[in-house]
Design a protein around this motif. Sequence first.
Motif, mmCIF file in Angstrom:
data_model
loop_
_atom_site.group_PDB
_atom_site.id
_atom_site.type_symbol
_atom_site.label_atom_id
_atom_site.label_comp_id
_atom_site.label_asym_id
_atom_site.label_seq_id
_atom_site.Cartn_x
_atom_site.Cartn_y
_atom_site.Cartn_z
ATOM 1 N N PRO A 248 -6.867 -45.541 -100.799
ATOM 2 C CA PRO A 248 -7.045 -45.651 -102.258
ATOM 3 C C PRO A 248 -5.922 -46.427 -102.948
ATOM 4 O O PRO A 248 -6.131 -46.999 -104.006
ATOM 5 N N VAL A 269 -13.284 -44.983 -98.375
ATOM 6 C CA VAL A 269 -11.896 -44.900 -98.822
ATOM 7 C C VAL A 269 -11.335 -43.573 -98.324
ATOM 8 O O VAL A 269 -11.861 -42.503 -98.642
ATOM 9 N N GLU A 271 -8.080 -40.930 -97.575
ATOM 10 C CA GLU A 271 -6.709 -40.527 -97.882
ATOM 11 C C GLU A 271 -6.415 -39.243 -97.125
ATOM 12 O O GLU A 271 -7.179 -38.278 -97.222
ATOM 13 N N VAL A 276 -12.394 -40.048 -99.827
ATOM 14 C CA VAL A 276 -12.270 -39.760 -101.264
ATOM 15 C C VAL A 276 -13.137 -40.696 -102.114
ATOM 16 O O VAL A 276 -13.241 -40.519 -103.328
ATOM 17 N N GLY A 277 -13.758 -41.689 -101.468
ATOM 18 C CA GLY A 277 -14.600 -42.602 -102.229
ATOM 19 C C GLY A 277 -15.260 -43.611 -101.325
ATOM 20 O O GLY A 277 -15.044 -43.619 -100.112
ATOM 21 N N ASN A 283 -18.336 -53.160 -106.265
ATOM 22 C CA ASN A 283 -17.090 -52.655 -106.867
ATOM 23 C C ASN A 283 -15.983 -53.696 -106.742
ATOM 24 O O ASN A 283 -15.219 -53.918 -107.675
ATOM 25 N N ALA A 298 -8.491 -47.387 -105.680
ATOM 26 C CA ALA A 298 -8.878 -46.162 -106.394
ATOM 27 C C ALA A 298 -9.403 -46.450 -107.801
ATOM 28 O O ALA A 298 -10.200 -45.695 -108.340
ATOM 29 N N GLN A 299 -8.960 -47.568 -108.379
ATOM 30 C CA GLN A 299 -9.378 -47.921 -109.734
ATOM 31 C C GLN A 299 -10.858 -48.269 -109.812
ATOM 32 O O GLN A 299 -11.474 -48.071 -110.855
ATOM 33 N N MET A 301 -13.276 -47.861 -106.995
ATOM 34 C CA MET A 301 -14.203 -47.280 -106.005
ATOM 35 C C MET A 301 -15.194 -46.310 -106.656
ATOM 36 O O MET A 301 -14.980 -45.839 -107.777
ATOM 37 N N GLU A 302 -16.291 -46.014 -105.926
ATOM 38 C CA GLU A 302 -17.233 -44.988 -106.362
ATOM 39 C C GLU A 302 -16.633 -43.633 -106.001
ATOM 40 O O GLU A 302 -16.361 -43.370 -104.828
ATOM 41 N N LYS A 303 -16.460 -42.775 -107.023
ATOM 42 C CA LYS A 303 -15.919 -41.451 -106.702
ATOM 43 C C LYS A 303 -17.051 -40.458 -106.453
ATOM 44 O O LYS A 303 -16.872 -39.414 -105.845
ATOM 45 N N ASP A 304 -18.228 -40.843 -106.969
ATOM 46 C CA ASP A 304 -19.428 -40.021 -106.770
ATOM 47 C C ASP A 304 -20.215 -40.662 -105.648
ATOM 48 O O ASP A 304 -20.768 -41.731 -105.830
#
Length: 360
Positions: A248, A269, A271, A276-277, A283, A298-299, A301-304
């Motif tokens: 991330p 992604v 960590e 985490v993504g 993206n 991390a800015q 990426m898809e977090k969902d």
Amino acid sequence: MKWSWKIGTFAGIDVYLHTTFFLLIGWIAISYWIAQNSIAAVVSGVGFILALFGSVVLHEYGHALTARKYGVKTRDITLYPIGGVASLERIPDEPRQEFWVALAGPAVNVVIAAVLFIWLSITSAMEPLSSISLTGGSFIERLMVTNLILVGFNLIPAFPMDGGRILRSLLAMRMEYTSATSVAASIGQGFAFLFGFIGLFTNPFLLFIAFFVWIGAANESRMVQMKSALSGIPVSRAMLTHYQAIGPEEPLSNAVEHILSGSQQDFPVVEDGKVVGVLTKGNIFRGLKQYGDGAKVAQVMEKDFVIADSHEMLETAFAHLQDCGCHTLPVLHQNQLVGLVTMDNIGEFIRIQSTLKTAA
Ligand code: ZN
């Protein structure tokens, strides 16, 4: 650019209008203007089309709300110039449920026609049917007749029409689902051929419908074959195990290097050993445009994101891929990333399986 305009949310389902729909409205307006040279004619012509499409929206809600009763969600309803589409997240598994979901749409048009008929009878405004045409005659009566035409058209037993689904569900109550689909698809293609043949000599519009039905039938039977080829096979047998992950805190420039040096589209992604993504190609491009290549993964990426388990069946992973409209699912086993599953690699898997089958 997105080609659909959201016109509202009703009963929790977003309704979209496809941009080409405006072409239809424009075409109707211009042809009324040319034929009758009056604003009133244009307004009534366009008004009629809108009322007709109102009936189509209610038809789609018939499908969507019946599907909801069986626990199947509807992603959205989109109106095209040739009709509406309710995108159900999946087709109900039980043939009986599919039967009712498919039947509910045309049933709504029967109800609309019946209500209009009662209204016309009460107000004794019914005109002889011969005085009705697509452009002339009583508004209400025309709407009633076109609703009945919609019922007839939708009940043609061919995919992608409702009649095709009704036929398949009836067959599936008596035989295996894949065979039911291929029988229904063949019957549909027979109808498509018939339409095309009649269309050659009469109305070119029928040729267009024939084409649409032919493709619909072929698609439906391919999808079902795909589903059956995937059932009973765990994700671990088909997942990608050679892949690149990214952290991330890494800059997007690293992701760009990965894209250029390999064929991977989306990156998990990771960590501290945990996913985490998911960083998709989309993206990355959006991030580069907005923040430049120094931005952190991390800015953007898809977090969902949706995951698959390595012991899950491929059929389920395939359904998840379709539901989320995404390209890649990280595959976990006991919370550890063990692979990736993508549409492409499921496609490859099926191709290999079928080649092996014909070779055997
Ligand atoms: Zn329908």
